[in-house]
Design a protein around this motif. Structure first.
Motif, PDB file in Angstrom:
ATOM      1  N   ASP A  27       6.177  -0.442   2.166  1.00  0.00           N
ATOM      2  CA  ASP A  27       5.091  -0.215   1.205  1.00  0.00           C
ATOM      3  C   ASP A  27       5.543  -0.564  -0.209  1.00  0.00           C
ATOM      4  O   ASP A  27       4.780  -1.156  -0.985  1.00  0.00           O
ATOM      5  CB  ASP A  27       4.638   1.248   1.252  1.00  0.00           C
ATOM      6  CG  ASP A  27       3.780   1.548   2.466  1.00  0.00           C
ATOM      7  OD1 ASP A  27       2.808   0.809   2.704  1.00  0.00           O
ATOM      8  OD2 ASP A  27       4.074   2.511   3.187  1.00  0.00           O
ATOM      9  N   VAL A  56      -5.444  -0.902  12.103  1.00  0.00           N
ATOM     10  CA  VAL A  56      -5.992   0.340  11.578  1.00  0.00           C
ATOM     11  C   VAL A  56      -5.058   0.900  10.512  1.00  0.00           C
ATOM     12  O   VAL A  56      -3.885   0.530  10.428  1.00  0.00           O
ATOM     13  CB  VAL A  56      -6.204   1.379  12.701  1.00  0.00           C
ATOM     14  CG1 VAL A  56      -7.277   0.902  13.675  1.00  0.00           C
ATOM     15  CG2 VAL A  56      -4.891   1.634  13.453  1.00  0.00           C
ATOM     16  N   GLN A  57      -5.573   1.838   9.742  1.00  0.00           N
ATOM     17  CA  GLN A  57      -4.828   2.372   8.611  1.00  0.00           C
ATOM     18  C   GLN A  57      -3.767   3.410   9.001  1.00  0.00           C
ATOM     19  O   GLN A  57      -2.850   3.680   8.225  1.00  0.00           O
ATOM     20  CB  GLN A  57      -5.800   2.991   7.601  1.00  0.00           C
ATOM     21  CG  GLN A  57      -6.697   1.989   6.915  1.00  0.00           C
ATOM     22  CD  GLN A  57      -5.903   1.017   6.057  1.00  0.00           C
ATOM     23  OE1 GLN A  57      -4.987   1.399   5.336  1.00  0.00           O
ATOM     24  NE2 GLN A  57      -6.259  -0.258   6.132  1.00  0.00           N
ATOM     25  N   LYS A  58      -3.863   3.986  10.192  1.00  0.00           N
ATOM     26  CA  LYS A  58      -2.929   5.060  10.540  1.00  0.00           C
ATOM     27  C   LYS A  58      -1.531   4.550  10.875  1.00  0.00           C
ATOM     28  O   LYS A  58      -0.574   5.311  10.872  1.00  0.00           O
ATOM     29  CB  LYS A  58      -3.473   5.881  11.705  1.00  0.00           C
ATOM     30  CG  LYS A  58      -3.578   5.141  13.025  1.00  0.00           C
ATOM     31  CD  LYS A  58      -4.118   6.067  14.112  1.00  0.00           C
ATOM     32  CE  LYS A  58      -4.220   5.354  15.461  1.00  0.00           C
ATOM     33  NZ  LYS A  58      -4.728   6.262  16.515  1.00  0.00           N
ATOM     34  N   TRP A  60       1.617   2.253   9.706  1.00  0.00           N
ATOM     35  CA  TRP A  60       2.063   1.722   8.417  1.00  0.00           C
ATOM     36  C   TRP A  60       2.287   0.218   8.443  1.00  0.00           C
ATOM     37  O   TRP A  60       2.036  -0.472   7.455  1.00  0.00           O
ATOM     38  CB  TRP A  60       3.323   2.451   7.942  1.00  0.00           C
ATOM     39  CG  TRP A  60       4.585   2.160   8.699  1.00  0.00           C
ATOM     40  CD1 TRP A  60       5.026   2.758   9.839  1.00  0.00           C
ATOM     41  CD2 TRP A  60       5.593   1.199   8.350  1.00  0.00           C
ATOM     42  NE1 TRP A  60       6.228   2.242  10.235  1.00  0.00           N
ATOM     43  CE2 TRP A  60       6.612   1.278   9.333  1.00  0.00           C
ATOM     44  CE3 TRP A  60       5.734   0.294   7.300  1.00  0.00           C
ATOM     45  CZ2 TRP A  60       7.748   0.471   9.301  1.00  0.00           C
ATOM     46  CZ3 TRP A  60       6.872  -0.508   7.270  1.00  0.00           C
ATOM     47  CH2 TRP A  60       7.859  -0.417   8.267  1.00  0.00           C
ATOM     48  N   GLN A  62       0.624  -1.922  10.346  1.00  0.00           N
ATOM     49  CA  GLN A  62      -0.701  -2.535  10.370  1.00  0.00           C
ATOM     50  C   GLN A  62      -1.346  -2.464   8.990  1.00  0.00           C
ATOM     51  O   GLN A  62      -2.047  -3.390   8.576  1.00  0.00           O
ATOM     52  CB  GLN A  62      -1.571  -1.850  11.423  1.00  0.00           C
ATOM     53  CG  GLN A  62      -1.080  -2.109  12.852  1.00  0.00           C
ATOM     54  CD  GLN A  62      -1.859  -1.330  13.892  1.00  0.00           C
ATOM     55  OE1 GLN A  62      -3.020  -0.992  13.692  1.00  0.00           O
ATOM     56  NE2 GLN A  62      -1.201  -1.033  15.008  1.00  0.00           N
ATOM     57  N   ARG A  63      -1.092  -1.375   8.260  1.00  0.00           N
ATOM     58  CA  ARG A  63      -1.600  -1.285   6.890  1.00  0.00           C
ATOM     59  C   ARG A  63      -1.041  -2.415   6.026  1.00  0.00           C
ATOM     60  O   ARG A  63      -1.747  -3.003   5.205  1.00  0.00           O
ATOM     61  CB  ARG A  63      -1.220   0.063   6.262  1.00  0.00           C
ATOM     62  CG  ARG A  63      -2.008   1.249   6.764  1.00  0.00           C
ATOM     63  CD  ARG A  63      -1.958   2.411   5.768  1.00  0.00           C
ATOM     64  NE  ARG A  63      -0.596   2.791   5.424  1.00  0.00           N
ATOM     65  CZ  ARG A  63       0.121   3.692   6.102  1.00  0.00           C
ATOM     66  NH1 ARG A  63      -0.412   4.288   7.166  1.00  0.00           N
ATOM     67  NH2 ARG A  63       1.343   4.004   5.712  1.00  0.00           N
ATOM     68  N   ILE A  66      -2.827  -5.623   6.800  1.00  0.00           N
ATOM     69  CA  ILE A  66      -4.170  -5.618   6.207  1.00  0.00           C
ATOM     70  C   ILE A  66      -4.097  -5.907   4.707  1.00  0.00           C
ATOM     71  O   ILE A  66      -4.869  -6.710   4.166  1.00  0.00           O
ATOM     72  CB  ILE A  66      -4.862  -4.258   6.464  1.00  0.00           C
ATOM     73  CG1 ILE A  66      -5.123  -4.083   7.973  1.00  0.00           C
ATOM     74  CG2 ILE A  66      -6.165  -4.165   5.677  1.00  0.00           C
ATOM     75  CD1 ILE A  66      -5.570  -2.682   8.359  1.00  0.00           C
ATOM     76  N   ARG A  67      -3.145  -5.269   4.026  1.00  0.00           N
ATOM     77  CA  ARG A  67      -2.985  -5.499   2.580  1.00  0.00           C
ATOM     78  C   ARG A  67      -2.633  -6.959   2.296  1.00  0.00           C
ATOM     79  O   ARG A  67      -3.121  -7.550   1.319  1.00  0.00           O
ATOM     80  CB  ARG A  67      -1.903  -4.579   2.027  1.00  0.00           C
ATOM     81  CG  ARG A  67      -2.329  -3.136   1.934  1.00  0.00           C
ATOM     82  CD  ARG A  67      -1.165  -2.218   1.555  1.00  0.00           C
ATOM     83  NE  ARG A  67      -0.667  -2.459   0.202  1.00  0.00           N
ATOM     84  CZ  ARG A  67       0.312  -1.748  -0.342  1.00  0.00           C
ATOM     85  NH1 ARG A  67       0.897  -0.781   0.348  1.00  0.00           N
ATOM     86  NH2 ARG A  67       0.705  -2.015  -1.584  1.00  0.00           N
ATOM     87  N   GLU A  70      -5.790  -9.058   2.726  1.00  0.00           N
ATOM     88  CA  GLU A  70      -6.733  -8.824   1.623  1.00  0.00           C
ATOM     89  C   GLU A  70      -6.249  -9.452   0.316  1.00  0.00           C
ATOM     90  O   GLU A  70      -7.058  -9.893  -0.494  1.00  0.00           O
ATOM     91  CB  GLU A  70      -6.932  -7.317   1.450  1.00  0.00           C
ATOM     92  CG  GLU A  70      -7.698  -6.672   2.598  1.00  0.00           C
ATOM     93  CD  GLU A  70      -7.818  -5.165   2.459  1.00  0.00           C
ATOM     94  OE1 GLU A  70      -8.680  -4.573   3.138  1.00  0.00           O
ATOM     95  OE2 GLU A  70      -7.030  -4.568   1.674  1.00  0.00           O
TER      96      GLU A  70
END
Length: 332
Positions: A27, A56-58, A60, A62-63, A66-67, A70
């Motif tokens: 992160d 999905v967001q749950k 880390w 995969q988050r 996604i970021r 985007e």
């Protein structure tokens, strides 16, 4: 085998102006990449390793994917290729102890050579020409060889080599010729080793050093203030080190059974260290990614000289090994 290559590809293409190098994509590193408006992250360890069925967001990892999508940031992971290539992570790691005669512990075999040999007989030159044209169409990189032997009515003996991917097409083509298919034999060829490429390295040092000196050299090379040391049976810190075996990351599977005065790797299990020590081999452990991270600066220099000056290649400042020494203070 690690999940290497292009892992995230944005839908809209754009010129690469800023590249961020990191050992692990976390992160903190993603936030750094977003702040720097990066176009490409090269993450040594692949942030996407196992197959996923949803984003999905749950989770880390995969988050992070996604970021990246985007923000329009591509993600590339070179892990295994950097480990095995000549001049890669393991050559850099063993270089920290000085010059020596370096060999590969687990040799890589090349897939660039033909993998199968097909042999058969044809009766006439015209038939040979026709068959060769059909086979060439199956694999343009194929090597064709044939020799004549007409003394025993066997006609022309043909030896033909092809790649693994072309084998089914070549066999199908030959089986379409009834006469020659009766003499068809197929042999699998041994793969050729790639000198200097593979997992792990063994160095016979030009100038032997003491274990204590080896520790200090590796601390300097890795940019660390500490390392863990397990002394081999009947060894002291003043014992001489002439042979060193290294494997970046978690190296026990590669180092196991290798005869050396010293092992250098990121991590080994308790029992793997005990096994090495019992055989008289000392072990230096740096924690996993600390044995790899320093290569990022080496790679940055190599990549930067191959790109236009308009492209910035940066090494992450947020990337670090998750295991760190902690000082505990008495509340009183």
């Amino acid at each position: 085998m690690d999940n290497v290559g292009l892992l995230v590809e944005p839908s809209k293409s754009r010129p690469i102006k800023t590249i961020l190098l990191t050992n692990d994509l976390t992160d903190a590193v993603m936030a750094e990449a977003e702040t720097l408006s990066c176009d490409l992250i090269i993450s040594y360890h692949p942030p996407l390793f196992r197959p996923i069925k949803r984003l999905v967001q749950k989770d880390w990892k995969q988050r992070l994917a996604i970021r990246a999508v985007e923000a329009g940031i591509a993600i590339f992971s070179p892990h295994t290729s950097w480990d095995t290539v000549k001049g890669g992570v393991n050559d850099w790691l063993i270089g920290g102890l000085g010059s020596g005669h370096v060999t590969v512990l687990s040799q890589v075999l090349s897939d660039a050579y033909p993998s199968h040999r097909l042999e058969f007989n044809v009766r006439r030159d015209e038939e040979l020409t026709a068959v060769m044209e059909e086979l060439k169409a199956c694999d343009s990189s194929a090597t064709l060889q044939h020799s004549s032997n007409r003394s025993d009515n066997s006609g022309i003996h043909v030896s033909f080599t092809c790649s693994d991917s072309a084998l089914p097409h070549c066999v199908h083509t030959l089986l379409g010729h009834t006469a020659l298919s009766q003499s068809l034999t197929i042999s699998k060829l041994e793969k050729h080793p790639l000198p200097g490429h593979g997992q792990g390295r063994l160095s016979v040092l030009d100038k032997p050093v003491t274990i204590a000196t080896a520790v200090e050299k590796m601390k300097t090379h890795l940019g660390l203030s500490y390392l863990r040391l397990a002394l081999g049976a009947e060894q002291t810190q003043e014992s001489s080190v002439r042979t060193v075996a290294v494997c970046a990351g978690s190296g026990a599977s590669v180092l196991n059974g290798v005869k050396a005065d010293l092992y250098v790797t990121g991590e080994m299990s308790h029992h793997e260290v005990l096994d090495a020590v019992a055989k008289g081999t000392s072990v230096i452990l740096s924690d996993h990614s600390n044995s790899e991270r320093g290569f990022l600066s080496v790679f940055r220099e190599r990549l930067a000289v191959r790109l236009p000056e308009t492209v910035s290649v940066l090494v992450s400042q947020a990337d670090r090994d998750p295991c760190r020494w902690s000082e505990v203070h008495d509340s009183e």
